[in-house]
Design a protein around this motif. Sequence first.
Motif, PDB file in Angstrom:
ATOM      1  N   VAL A  93     -55.326-122.130  28.563  1.00  0.00           N
ATOM      2  CA  VAL A  93     -54.946-121.927  29.957  1.00  0.00           C
ATOM      3  C   VAL A  93     -55.539-123.072  30.765  1.00  0.00           C
ATOM      4  N   PHE A  94     -54.689-123.741  31.549  1.00  0.00           N
ATOM      5  CA  PHE A  94     -55.091-124.967  32.240  1.00  0.00           C
ATOM      6  C   PHE A  94     -55.433-124.709  33.700  1.00  0.00           C
ATOM      7  N   GLN A  95     -56.172-125.650  34.259  1.00  0.00           N
ATOM      8  CA  GLN A  95     -56.495-125.576  35.681  1.00  0.00           C
ATOM      9  C   GLN A  95     -55.229-125.584  36.535  1.00  0.00           C
ATOM     10  N   SER A  96     -54.266-126.423  36.161  1.00  0.00           N
ATOM     11  CA  SER A  96     -53.049-126.571  36.975  1.00  0.00           C
ATOM     12  C   SER A  96     -51.875-125.760  36.414  1.00  0.00           C
ATOM     13  N   PHE A  97     -52.155-124.682  35.727  1.00  0.00           N
ATOM     14  CA  PHE A  97     -51.175-123.709  35.192  1.00  0.00           C
ATOM     15  C   PHE A  97     -50.231-124.316  34.158  1.00  0.00           C
ATOM     16  N   ASN A  98     -49.549-125.433  34.570  1.00  0.00           N
ATOM     17  CA  ASN A  98     -48.619-126.115  33.663  1.00  0.00           C
ATOM     18  C   ASN A  98     -47.523-125.209  33.119  1.00  0.00           C
ATOM     19  N   LEU A  99     -47.015-124.303  33.959  1.00  0.00           N
ATOM     20  CA  LEU A  99     -45.823-123.570  33.532  1.00  0.00           C
ATOM     21  C   LEU A  99     -44.661-124.552  33.459  1.00  0.00           C
ATOM     22  N   PHE A 100     -43.715-124.312  32.537  1.00  0.00           N
ATOM     23  CA  PHE A 100     -42.578-125.210  32.396  1.00  0.00           C
ATOM     24  C   PHE A 100     -41.681-125.073  33.623  1.00  0.00           C
ATOM     25  N   ALA A 101     -41.595-126.151  34.394  1.00  0.00           N
ATOM     26  CA  ALA A 101     -40.987-126.086  35.721  1.00  0.00           C
ATOM     27  C   ALA A 101     -39.496-125.781  35.680  1.00  0.00           C
ATOM     28  N   HIS A 102     -38.836-126.136  34.574  1.00  0.00           N
ATOM     29  CA  HIS A 102     -37.377-125.970  34.522  1.00  0.00           C
ATOM     30  C   HIS A 102     -36.975-124.668  33.837  1.00  0.00           C
ATOM     31  N   LYS A 103     -37.956-123.808  33.545  1.00  0.00           N
ATOM     32  CA  LYS A 103     -37.650-122.546  32.868  1.00  0.00           C
ATOM     33  C   LYS A 103     -38.108-121.380  33.743  1.00  0.00           C
ATOM     34  N   THR A 104     -37.415-120.262  33.619  1.00  0.00           N
ATOM     35  CA  THR A 104     -37.826-119.079  34.375  1.00  0.00           C
ATOM     36  C   THR A 104     -39.141-118.551  33.801  1.00  0.00           C
ATOM     37  N   ILE A 105     -39.738-117.616  34.536  1.00  0.00           N
ATOM     38  CA  ILE A 105     -40.983-117.013  34.091  1.00  0.00           C
ATOM     39  C   ILE A 105     -40.806-116.407  32.694  1.00  0.00           C
ATOM     40  N   LEU A 106     -39.704-115.650  32.521  1.00  0.00           N
ATOM     41  CA  LEU A 106     -39.455-115.021  31.223  1.00  0.00           C
ATOM     42  C   LEU A 106     -39.296-116.076  30.122  1.00  0.00           C
ATOM     43  N   GLU A 107     -38.512-117.119  30.415  1.00  0.00           N
ATOM     44  CA  GLU A 107     -38.297-118.186  29.425  1.00  0.00           C
ATOM     45  C   GLU A 107     -39.598-118.900  29.073  1.00  0.00           C
ATOM     46  N   ASN A 108     -40.484-119.048  30.078  1.00  0.00           N
ATOM     47  CA  ASN A 108     -41.778-119.656  29.816  1.00  0.00           C
ATOM     48  C   ASN A 108     -42.531-118.903  28.726  1.00  0.00           C
ATOM     49  N   VAL A 109     -42.420-117.569  28.787  1.00  0.00           N
ATOM     50  CA  VAL A 109     -43.181-116.746  27.850  1.00  0.00           C
ATOM     51  C   VAL A 109     -42.483-116.634  26.491  1.00  0.00           C
ATOM     52  N   THR A 110     -41.134-116.651  26.498  1.00  0.00           N
ATOM     53  CA  THR A 110     -40.420-116.460  25.225  1.00  0.00           C
ATOM     54  C   THR A 110     -40.236-117.749  24.440  1.00  0.00           C
ATOM     55  N   LEU A 111     -40.339-118.906  25.115  1.00  0.00           N
ATOM     56  CA  LEU A 111     -39.987-120.183  24.468  1.00  0.00           C
ATOM     57  C   LEU A 111     -40.733-120.417  23.147  1.00  0.00           C
ATOM     58  N   ALA A 112     -42.065-120.377  23.213  1.00  0.00           N
ATOM     59  CA  ALA A 112     -42.826-120.711  22.007  1.00  0.00           C
ATOM     60  C   ALA A 112     -42.656-119.669  20.894  1.00  0.00           C
ATOM     61  N   PRO A 113     -42.662-118.366  21.204  1.00  0.00           N
ATOM     62  CA  PRO A 113     -42.415-117.394  20.127  1.00  0.00           C
ATOM     63  C   PRO A 113     -41.083-117.647  19.416  1.00  0.00           C
ATOM     64  N   VAL A 114     -40.043-118.036  20.180  1.00  0.00           N
ATOM     65  CA  VAL A 114     -38.741-118.299  19.567  1.00  0.00           C
ATOM     66  C   VAL A 114     -38.757-119.626  18.794  1.00  0.00           C
ATOM     67  N   GLU A 115     -39.294-120.673  19.430  1.00  0.00           N
ATOM     68  CA  GLU A 115     -39.224-122.002  18.829  1.00  0.00           C
ATOM     69  C   GLU A 115     -40.249-122.219  17.715  1.00  0.00           C
ATOM     70  N   VAL A 116     -41.425-121.639  17.875  1.00  0.00           N
ATOM     71  CA  VAL A 116     -42.508-121.900  16.919  1.00  0.00           C
ATOM     72  C   VAL A 116     -42.633-120.778  15.884  1.00  0.00           C
ATOM     73  N   LEU A 117     -42.605-119.533  16.368  1.00  0.00           N
ATOM     74  CA  LEU A 117     -42.766-118.408  15.444  1.00  0.00           C
ATOM     75  C   LEU A 117     -41.424-117.912  14.909  1.00  0.00           C
ATOM     76  N   HIS A 118     -40.316-118.487  15.428  1.00  0.00           N
ATOM     77  CA  HIS A 118     -38.953-118.136  14.998  1.00  0.00           C
ATOM     78  C   HIS A 118     -38.667-116.640  15.152  1.00  0.00           C
ATOM     79  N   LYS A 119     -39.184-116.066  16.245  1.00  0.00           N
ATOM     80  CA  LYS A 119     -38.832-114.681  16.549  1.00  0.00           C
ATOM     81  C   LYS A 119     -37.422-114.646  17.114  1.00  0.00           C
ATOM     82  N   SER A 120     -36.768-113.487  17.046  1.00  0.00           N
ATOM     83  CA  SER A 120     -35.455-113.351  17.661  1.00  0.00           C
ATOM     84  C   SER A 120     -35.634-113.298  19.179  1.00  0.00           C
ATOM     85  N   HIS A 121     -34.567-113.666  19.906  1.00  0.00           N
ATOM     86  CA  HIS A 121     -34.647-113.656  21.363  1.00  0.00           C
ATOM     87  C   HIS A 121     -34.987-112.270  21.879  1.00  0.00           C
TER      88      HIS A 121
END
Lengths: 274, 241
Positions: free
Chosen positions: B82-110
């Motif tokens: 967790v960073f000082q400046s949050f660094n949420l992905f600016a072009h993704k919604t809040i939900l997409e921010n949270v689901t991105l890595a589980p889908v891309e890295v852990l290969h979970k279903s959407h």
Amino acid sequence: MNAGHVSIKDVLYEEPGPKLKKRIKAVTAMSTVLIILLFALMVHRFYITGQLDGKYWFFFGRLSTWRFLFRGLIGTVEVALTSGVLAFILGFILMTGRISGKKAAVKICTALIEFTRGVPTLLFVYFFFLVAPQFGLKLASFWKITLPVALSACGVVAEVLRSGVNAVPKGQREAALSLGMVERKVFLKIVFPQAFRYVIPALLSELVIVVKDTTFAYVVNFPDLMQNASVLISNYDAMLSVYLLAAVIYIIINYLLNKAAAYYAGHRKERSLL
Amino acid sequence: MIEIKKLNKYYGDHHVLKDIDLSVDKGEVVVIIGPSGSGKSTLCRTVNRLETIDSGEILIEGEPLPEDGKDLAAIRSKIGMVFQSFNLFAHKTILENVTLAPVEVLHKSHAEAKEEAMRLLKRVGVDSQADKYPIQLSGGQQQRVAIARSLAMNPKVMLFDEPTSALDPEMINEVLDVMTELADDGMTMMIVTHEMNFAKQVSDRVVFMDDGRILEINTPEKFFSEPGTDRARDFLESIKN
């Protein structure tokens, strides 16, 4: 809407006070009068030299004239769009090479970028028109104009994309890395999509240059708007009226592209996406 | 869980981390404090190799931290940050921010990633903002989303690099509350912070750093009542008012 957004205008210019407002109004009025006068003078010269004569304009009443010009316009649009897409693909490849950090790739791509940015489009056109056929490379006239225009734009596109990539805050990359994404995915999913949004206005401006470069089509005998306008001119011996109309059409296309760029920039700010 | 041995790091001639030895056990909460420029953030960032090191060793669960490639990415996916400046992905919604890595890295279903994400967003109290973009949220909300984003990877340890330093005062507590809950749930945490009361409450051990060196490692009770070094005493004195 968002206090965090300060436009360049806000930074560089102060809101004008009453005195300056008066002066701005005066200068605006004066220049408007001047422009109207110049325009009147121009029409007057046309009148004196006989350019307003019906024989230079009557063929615009024929549907076939417009159909012919429209075919040219389609040619222009086809060349411009194909060049634009090619320039984007080539530019993307050159940009990734330049930021790859691998010495050989960086050197080669930087050299190619500087080369394509530095050589005038017409030289590339001559290369594909005159030189390439001597080495057995015989292309359709469409590609003889599309390839050189794309080549001459791709270096600029690469640099525009790179400036976008550099503008993405480095925290975005760090956050993606810390989630376990590999560099390639971080670039494709996080960094580049944001960079692309930053530079869409600049890319549209480059597309305006591409549209203008397509007029070199006359060199290779590809029937674009300019080439078809030339045919009309020789048919009716009406240079001024036809070129005037062609200029107006090019202005409209490029005006719309510039408007799209400005609209996108404003729209993005309003929706606060970035 | 984390073992740091004889770690040294330089920025050019500047020796920023000097012979650092530190370990964080499973379930332990270690808070690193010290004046700015003391190297505490840099130390925190070496643990998932956002900063490289010049000598020494970092072990995660007994294994040396890989230097690059897929192995490093795999380890990073298990270390939340967790960073000082949050660094949420600016072009993704809040939900997409949270689901991105589980889908891309852990290969979970959407669907699975989304369900988990909504559960986590609810836990940090921002589930009603799921379809908004980061810039539409307050700093406190953004930081809580950033924590949820890390938690979605089911990390074994979490690093916090001054998580409340960029927040307005009234938002600091909402983030600290989430962190306190995490600590109570037994999460292993390494926290760089200036929030002394928070450090007192949640930490198992306090690490005091100055000028690139660890000067003192102590229990919070002892550290805040009778610090073992003059430098720590001066520091605590200087931030009292």
